[in-house]
Design an enzyme around this catalytic site. Structure first.
Site, PDB file in Angstrom:
ATOM      1  N   LYS A 229       0.824  -1.196   0.000  1.00 61.33           N
ATOM      2  CA  LYS A 229       0.000   0.000   0.000  1.00 61.33           C
ATOM      3  C   LYS A 229       0.870   1.262   0.000  1.00 61.33           C
ATOM      4  CE  LYS A 229      -4.236  -1.682   0.048  1.00 61.33           C
ATOM      5  NZ  LYS A 229      -5.167  -1.622   1.168  1.00 61.33           N
ATOM      6  N   ARG A 263      -4.014  -9.952   3.605  1.00 56.83           N
ATOM      7  CA  ARG A 263      -4.111  -9.948   2.138  1.00 56.83           C
ATOM      8  C   ARG A 263      -2.774  -9.483   1.577  1.00 56.83           C
ATOM      9  NH1 ARG A 263      -5.635  -6.415  -2.147  1.00 56.83           N
ATOM     10  NH2 ARG A 263      -7.040  -7.373  -3.685  1.00 56.83           N
TER      11      ARG A 263
END
Length: 298
Positions: A229, A263
């Site tokens: 991210k 994830r």
């Protein structure tokens, strides 16, 4: 050591059963999009997407998340096009594996077709933006992932502000859980995700990771989607291809603070990190014991 107060820790999702009081599941990512934020279309072609799914399973993934539309702001992807992207991947992966398969979508139509094709989880990253999604999941045996997100799908949300991000995200998720249960989805088929980076800046995502126990205290399995991210890139000044170590660190801290599903893009490293962290926390036994247990030191 923090252990989340899970009300229904044992979950049967499709053909697999997890005890999230003692287990951390690794969710792999397969994006069949030409503009995925991380892989930039590497798995857009059908055979590459299918191969990536089976490779993830071979590498130890418990779960494969298949997406056909990016979260980032942009033009909407027609439902028919999204279906053409994800349904063949789901069908082929289901035909060859009992792995948990989720579809990353907020469309009720896609959810229904994906469940018919073999998906066992609907992963909605938009905070239940389509209310028609709930009865679709309720009428199935699928699990629903509810994610904190404030913006309408594929729209921008400039300068997000929170007075207490962990508390506000927890309140949002609690509200959405109530809506899901009122629509007929039992609590033991719900998972929550605080939505790292989704309508949040880097400081918000760092604090969410640090205070993830506030989310886990809701009593449902918490999913941490931290891999590669932007909050990791900005923290480390790292390009998208250089965030592996930061992603693993964020995943480990998330597990320590209550996440039970992570994830991740790098499945091999993530499986090892999850198993090692779980062993340190006393949630699993080592694969074997030999060192300094015999008559001679090993």
């Amino acid at each position: 050591m923090y252990l989340p107060p899970l009300r229904f820790p044992v979950r049967t999702i499709g053909a697999r059963t997890f005890d999230f009081s003692r287990q951390v599941a690794v969710m792999a990512v397969v994006n069949r999009t030409p503009d995925s934020f991380f892989d930039q279309g590497r798995t857009f072609v059908l055979d590459r997407a299918v191969a990536a799914g089976f490779e993830a399973v071979e590498n130890g993934a418990d779960w494969v998340d298949i997406g056909g539309a990016p979260f980032a702001p942009g033009a909407p992807i027609p439902v028919e096009e999204e279906a053409e992207r994800v349904l063949p991947v789901i069908a082929e992966l289901r035909a060859g594996s009992d792995v948990v398969i989720s579809v990353d979508t907020f469309h009720a139509e896609i959810a229904r077709a994906a469940i018919e094709a073999g998906a066992t989880v609907i992963n909605d990253t938009t905070g239940l933006s389509d209310p028609r999604l709930l009865p679709v999941v309720a009428d199935s045996e699928a699990t629903l992932v509810i994610t904190h997100s404030l913006a309408a799908p594929r729209t921008s949300y400039p300068r997000p502000h929170y007075d207490d991000i962990a508390r506000e995200v927890a309140e949002f998720l609690a509200d959405r859980v109530e809506r899901a249960m009122a629509a007929g989805i039992p609590e033991d088929r719900l998972v929550i995700d605080p939505g790292h980076d989704l309508n949040k800046n880097t400081l918000h995502s760092l604090e969410l990771t640090r205070r993830l126990s506030v989310i886990a205290d809701l009593g449902l399995p918490t999913l941490a989607a931290v891999s590669n991210k932007d909050f990791i890139g900005e923290t480390l000044d790292a390009d998208r291809t250089e965030r592996r170590e930061g992603s693993i660190a964020a995943a480990v801290v998330s597990i320590v603070n209550g996440a039970r599903i992570i994830r991740m893009h790098d499945v091999i490293a993530s499986v090892a990190a999850a198993r090692m962290t779980a062993a340190i926390l006393g949630l699993r036994e080592p694969a074997y014991l030999r060192h300094n247990l015999g008559d001679a030191n090993d």
